[in-house]
Write a protein that holds these residues in place. Sequence first.
Motif, PDB file in Angstrom:
ATOM      1  N   GLY A 198       0.671  -1.433   8.075  1.00 49.51           N
ATOM      2  CA  GLY A 198      -0.238  -1.849   9.132  1.00 49.51           C
ATOM      3  C   GLY A 198      -1.561  -2.430   8.663  1.00 49.51           C
ATOM      4  O   GLY A 198      -2.016  -3.445   9.212  1.00 49.51           O
ATOM      5  N   PRO A 199      -2.233  -1.819   7.662  1.00 50.11           N
ATOM      6  CA  PRO A 199      -3.521  -2.387   7.242  1.00 50.11           C
ATOM      7  C   PRO A 199      -3.422  -3.826   6.735  1.00 50.11           C
ATOM      8  O   PRO A 199      -4.339  -4.626   6.960  1.00 50.11           O
ATOM      9  N   THR A 200      -2.320  -4.169   6.077  1.00 47.46           N
ATOM     10  CA  THR A 200      -2.154  -5.547   5.604  1.00 47.46           C
ATOM     11  C   THR A 200      -2.129  -6.513   6.786  1.00 47.46           C
ATOM     12  O   THR A 200      -2.808  -7.556   6.782  1.00 47.46           O
ATOM     13  N   ILE A 201      -1.364  -6.166   7.800  1.00 54.59           N
ATOM     14  CA  ILE A 201      -1.270  -7.032   8.978  1.00 54.59           C
ATOM     15  C   ILE A 201      -2.584  -7.029   9.758  1.00 54.59           C
ATOM     16  O   ILE A 201      -3.031  -8.070  10.248  1.00 54.59           O
ATOM     17  N   ALA A 202      -3.229  -5.872   9.852  1.00 52.68           N
ATOM     18  CA  ALA A 202      -4.517  -5.794  10.553  1.00 52.68           C
ATOM     19  C   ALA A 202      -5.569  -6.661   9.861  1.00 52.68           C
ATOM     20  O   ALA A 202      -6.359  -7.342  10.526  1.00 52.68           O
ATOM     21  N   ASN A 203      -5.589  -6.636   8.543  1.00 55.57           N
ATOM     22  CA  ASN A 203      -6.542  -7.486   7.810  1.00 55.57           C
ATOM     23  C   ASN A 203      -6.288  -8.962   8.092  1.00 55.57           C
ATOM     24  O   ASN A 203      -7.224  -9.748   8.269  1.00 55.57           O
TER      25      ASN A 203
END
Length: 197
Positions: free
Chosen positions: A21-26
Amino acid sequence: MPEEPFQLAVIVGSVRDGRFGPTIANWITDQARRHGGWNIDVIDLAEIDLPMGPPGFGGTPTPAATRALRTLTPRLEAAEAFIVVTPEYNHSFPASLKSAIDWHNRQWHTKPIAFVSYGGISGGLRAVEQLRLVFAELHAVTIRDTVSFQHARGKFDKDGKPTDPSGCTTAAKIMIDQLAWWARTLRDGRRTYPYTP
């Protein structure tokens, strides 16, 4: 006079170890910055120790829940629009996201919500369809167009950039344009007419 920027909250819905999720959120946060017109607050639910499941009607939050809510609630209250980044777990969305939603109510009212989803062959779209039902109950407006990634880990390079950015970048622009329209319209509505659910 220039328009006041909208307060956008990007919510990272998964708290699992090894989550993507953090990769996509970034990535989607970067797309929103490029779009312009937003003050952006990234809310990573893994950084907020919110217990699973709210108290029943009339229940009292535990001390741990009270501390978490002091962190989370003002940020949701301040937001004028949301982008929810969610995986699909067992044809649905994560319990961490449901808990964050259920601990709140009026913080979602008359605000637009867009979705970026990821998962296996479905790209997380079944999670999004269920979230639409939940947010409708909370008087929120969900954006029609979404961004979804099938088998997302294979769609990003080691630097967190899409390996084929054309399609997802176009989809993100369409979605963020719609989110901005709804943010503006609903801001004007809230300022002009009090909303009574």
